[in-house]
Design a protein around this motif. Sequence first.
Motif, PDB file in Angstrom:
ATOM      1  N   ARG A   1       0.738  -0.977  -0.010  1.00 30.00           N
ATOM      2  CA  ARG A   1      -0.029  -0.114  -0.119  1.00 30.00           C
ATOM      3  C   ARG A   1       0.960   1.331   0.084  1.00 30.00           C
ATOM      4  NH1 ARG A   1      -5.099  -0.116   2.191  1.00 30.00           N
ATOM      5  NH2 ARG A   1      -5.212   1.931   1.451  1.00 30.00           N
ATOM      6  N   GLY A   2       2.021   1.243   0.381  1.00 30.37           N
ATOM      7  CA  GLY A   2       2.988   2.320   0.285  1.00 30.37           C
ATOM      8  C   GLY A   2       4.239   2.130   0.953  1.00 30.37           C
ATOM      9  N   PHE A   3       5.021   3.119   1.165  1.00 31.41           N
ATOM     10  CA  PHE A   3       6.311   3.229   1.702  1.00 31.41           C
ATOM     11  C   PHE A   3       6.428   4.000   3.077  1.00 31.41           C
ATOM     12  CE2 PHE A   3       6.775   3.130  -2.657  1.00 31.41           C
ATOM     13  CZ  PHE A   3       7.750   1.902  -3.103  1.00 31.41           C
ATOM     14  N   ILE A   4       7.297   3.529   3.846  1.00 28.61           N
ATOM     15  CA  ILE A   4       7.685   4.580   5.108  1.00 28.61           C
ATOM     16  C   ILE A   4       9.062   5.113   4.807  1.00 28.61           C
ATOM     17  CG2 ILE A   4       7.989   4.806   7.492  1.00 28.61           C
ATOM     18  CD1 ILE A   4       5.799   2.594   7.796  1.00 28.61           C
ATOM     19  N   ARG A   5       9.366   6.361   4.985  1.00 34.94           N
ATOM     20  CA  ARG A   5      10.703   6.844   4.302  1.00 34.94           C
ATOM     21  C   ARG A   5      11.500   6.904   5.409  1.00 34.94           C
ATOM     22  NH1 ARG A   5       8.608  12.377   1.547  1.00 34.94           N
ATOM     23  NH2 ARG A   5       7.905  12.631   3.675  1.00 34.94           N
ATOM     24  N   SER A   6      12.862   6.611   5.257  1.00 37.19           N
ATOM     25  CA  SER A   6      13.888   6.762   6.443  1.00 37.19           C
ATOM     26  C   SER A   6      14.532   8.206   6.283  1.00 37.19           C
ATOM     27  CB  SER A   6      14.971   5.703   6.058  1.00 37.19           C
ATOM     28  OG  SER A   6      16.029   5.690   6.884  1.00 37.19           O
ATOM     29  N   PRO A   7      14.949   8.716   7.382  1.00 33.94           N
ATOM     30  CA  PRO A   7      14.913   8.003   8.770  1.00 33.94           C
ATOM     31  C   PRO A   7      13.665   8.284   9.438  1.00 33.94           C
ATOM     32  CG  PRO A   7      15.577  10.400   8.949  1.00 33.94           C
ATOM     33  CD  PRO A   7      15.534  10.050   7.364  1.00 33.94           C
ATOM     34  N   LEU A   8      12.998   7.094  10.073  1.00 33.19           N
ATOM     35  CA  LEU A   8      12.063   7.258  10.736  1.00 33.19           C
ATOM     36  C   LEU A   8      11.573   8.009  11.894  1.00 33.19           C
ATOM     37  CD1 LEU A   8      11.731   3.070  11.491  1.00 33.19           C
ATOM     38  CD2 LEU A   8      11.308   4.280   9.291  1.00 33.19           C
ATOM     39  N   ARG A   9      10.542   8.863  11.610  1.00 32.37           N
ATOM     40  CA  ARG A   9       9.967   9.855  12.684  1.00 32.37           C
ATOM     41  C   ARG A   9       9.155   8.915  13.596  1.00 32.37           C
ATOM     42  NH1 ARG A   9       8.397  14.219   8.270  1.00 32.37           N
ATOM     43  NH2 ARG A   9      10.404  13.994   6.932  1.00 32.37           N
ATOM     44  N   VAL A  10       9.740   8.311  14.648  1.00 25.62           N
ATOM     45  CA  VAL A  10       8.984   7.276  15.445  1.00 25.62           C
ATOM     46  C   VAL A  10       7.646   7.792  15.963  1.00 25.62           C
ATOM     47  CG1 VAL A  10       8.919   5.884  17.305  1.00 25.62           C
ATOM     48  CG2 VAL A  10      11.068   6.164  15.737  1.00 25.62           C
ATOM     49  N   GLN A  11       7.720   8.998  16.710  1.00 22.04           N
ATOM     50  CA  GLN A  11       6.637   9.416  17.311  1.00 22.04           C
ATOM     51  C   GLN A  11       5.387   9.743  16.453  1.00 22.04           C
ATOM     52  OE1 GLN A  11       7.875  12.694  19.759  1.00 22.04           O
ATOM     53  NE2 GLN A  11       8.339  11.087  21.463  1.00 22.04           N
ATOM     54  N   LYS A  12       5.724  10.518  15.257  1.00 23.71           N
ATOM     55  CA  LYS A  12       4.678  10.735  14.440  1.00 23.71           C
ATOM     56  C   LYS A  12       3.987   9.689  13.537  1.00 23.71           C
ATOM     57  CE  LYS A  12       5.984  15.643  13.450  1.00 23.71           C
ATOM     58  NZ  LYS A  12       6.461  16.414  12.191  1.00 23.71           N
ATOM     59  N   LEU A  13       5.027   8.751  13.492  1.00 26.76           N
ATOM     60  CA  LEU A  13       4.692   7.282  12.736  1.00 26.76           C
ATOM     61  C   LEU A  13       3.826   6.600  13.634  1.00 26.76           C
ATOM     62  CD1 LEU A  13       5.204   5.652  10.164  1.00 26.76           C
ATOM     63  CD2 LEU A  13       7.211   4.937  11.375  1.00 26.76           C
ATOM     64  N   GLN A  14       4.108   6.526  14.903  1.00 26.92           N
ATOM     65  CA  GLN A  14       3.415   5.810  15.987  1.00 26.92           C
ATOM     66  C   GLN A  14       1.891   6.149  15.882  1.00 26.92           C
ATOM     67  OE1 GLN A  14       2.093   6.976  19.063  1.00 26.92           O
ATOM     68  NE2 GLN A  14       1.231   5.271  19.738  1.00 26.92           N
ATOM     69  N   ALA A  15       1.691   7.809  15.993  1.00 27.17           N
ATOM     70  CA  ALA A  15       0.242   8.204  15.924  1.00 27.17           C
ATOM     71  C   ALA A  15      -0.508   7.805  14.666  1.00 27.17           C
ATOM     72  CB  ALA A  15       0.566   9.686  15.956  1.00 27.17           C
ATOM     73  N   GLN A  16       0.164   7.734  13.536  1.00 26.82           N
ATOM     74  CA  GLN A  16      -0.631   7.495  12.236  1.00 26.82           C
ATOM     75  C   GLN A  16      -0.805   5.937  11.916  1.00 26.82           C
ATOM     76  OE1 GLN A  16      -2.037   9.900  10.133  1.00 26.82           O
ATOM     77  NE2 GLN A  16      -1.177  11.294  11.908  1.00 26.82           N
ATOM     78  N   LEU A  17       0.240   5.202  12.435  1.00 24.57           N
ATOM     79  CA  LEU A  17      -0.059   3.856  12.203  1.00 24.57           C
ATOM     80  C   LEU A  17      -1.033   3.431  13.120  1.00 24.57           C
ATOM     81  CD1 LEU A  17       3.626   2.288  11.760  1.00 24.57           C
ATOM     82  CD2 LEU A  17       1.675   2.473  10.217  1.00 24.57           C
ATOM     83  N   ALA A  18      -1.200   4.003  14.297  1.00 20.48           N
ATOM     84  CA  ALA A  18      -2.394   3.559  15.631  1.00 20.48           C
ATOM     85  C   ALA A  18      -3.428   3.761  14.880  1.00 20.48           C
ATOM     86  CB  ALA A  18      -2.304   4.305  16.742  1.00 20.48           C
ATOM     87  N   GLN A  19      -3.768   4.949  14.021  1.00 21.98           N
ATOM     88  CA  GLN A  19      -5.016   5.043  13.534  1.00 21.98           C
ATOM     89  C   GLN A  19      -4.944   4.107  12.141  1.00 21.98           C
ATOM     90  OE1 GLN A  19      -5.974   9.145  12.820  1.00 21.98           O
ATOM     91  NE2 GLN A  19      -4.374   9.772  14.073  1.00 21.98           N
ATOM     92  N   LEU A  20      -4.181   4.049  11.464  1.00 24.88           N
ATOM     93  CA  LEU A  20      -4.283   3.320  10.075  1.00 24.88           C
ATOM     94  C   LEU A  20      -4.527   1.789  10.217  1.00 24.88           C
ATOM     95  CD1 LEU A  20      -3.805   3.290   6.933  1.00 24.88           C
ATOM     96  CD2 LEU A  20      -1.602   2.772   7.345  1.00 24.88           C
ATOM     97  N   LEU A  21      -3.800   1.106  11.510  1.00 27.93           N
ATOM     98  CA  LEU A  21      -4.030  -0.171  11.620  1.00 27.93           C
ATOM     99  C   LEU A  21      -5.120  -0.700  12.261  1.00 27.93           C
ATOM    100  CD1 LEU A  21      -0.320  -1.034  13.244  1.00 27.93           C
ATOM    101  CD2 LEU A  21      -1.092  -1.229  11.003  1.00 27.93           C
ATOM    102  N   THR A  22      -6.092   0.290  12.740  1.00 28.33           N
ATOM    103  CA  THR A  22      -7.229  -0.045  13.720  1.00 28.33           C
ATOM    104  C   THR A  22      -8.590   0.359  12.809  1.00 28.33           C
ATOM    105  OG1 THR A  22      -7.123   1.746  15.021  1.00 28.33           O
ATOM    106  CG2 THR A  22      -6.086  -0.101  15.785  1.00 28.33           C
ATOM    107  N   ARG A  23      -7.982   0.866  11.699  1.00 31.64           N
ATOM    108  CA  ARG A  23      -9.466   1.493  10.765  1.00 31.64           C
ATOM    109  C   ARG A  23     -10.304   0.344  10.192  1.00 31.64           C
ATOM    110  NH1 ARG A  23      -6.534   4.921   8.002  1.00 31.64           N
ATOM    111  NH2 ARG A  23      -6.729   6.533   9.437  1.00 31.64           N
ATOM    112  N   PRO A  24     -11.495   0.446  10.186  1.00 29.02           N
ATOM    113  CA  PRO A  24     -12.284  -0.570   9.863  1.00 29.02           C
ATOM    114  C   PRO A  24     -12.206  -0.670   8.311  1.00 29.02           C
ATOM    115  CG  PRO A  24     -13.534   0.924  11.380  1.00 29.02           C
ATOM    116  CD  PRO A  24     -12.395   1.598  11.094  1.00 29.02           C
TER     117      PRO A  24
END
Length: 210
Positions: free
Chosen positions: A187-210
């Motif tokens: 579905r996409g890419f995650i660019r390096s270097p990782l922005r852990v805190q911002k990434l965590q917030a967005q992934l938390a929504q993406l992974l649990t979205r119906p």
Amino acid sequence: MTSIQKTVFVLIACVALVLGLTVNKVLNGKGEADPAELLDAGIVMLQKSRSMPALQLTDQEGQPQRLDELKGKWTLVFFGYTFCPDICPTTLAELRQLHGDLPAEAREQLRVVMVSVDPHRDTPAQLKQYLGYFDAGFIGLTGEPAQIQEAANALGIPYIPGDSSQENYTVDHSGNLALLDPSGEQRGFIRSPLRVQKLQAQLAQLLTRP
């Protein structure tokens, strides 16, 4: 118009606006995250998902694992190797932090996979030991050089094979991650270097979205 009537009118207008936005969101399927916020977190979504090739690799337990059968969860795929002096240990430590900081519901929907770009040295046993330093739940995959190259090409993650005839050779590779959805498609890419805190917030929504 009296002050009471004006107040009632304003309230009705506000309610109508909220209802209108809600209906529009539902009708247009706007349950997806804001692309700008995703980009700010380093997440780049593809306009069209990509199917994975039916490549059979070998996991850290010595068991076969087809690339197109990484289904049932969201998957972060990282191309690296156990003798990497910098990018890999840093990225894996960040992924450990990211995985651990996700809410339990989101964490259960995510797997982390490292595909070795150094199959000459990265045996299943070597991958298992190495990944165990970061998270025993991380999956390691290795295979024949041609298979690894095909997998990297399919996911759009470039690397340059190392010269295995040289002692202590290194492998030039990208620190970007590929993002696969539960259907097993990219579905996409995650660019390096990782922005852990911002990434965590967005992934938390993406992974649990119906």
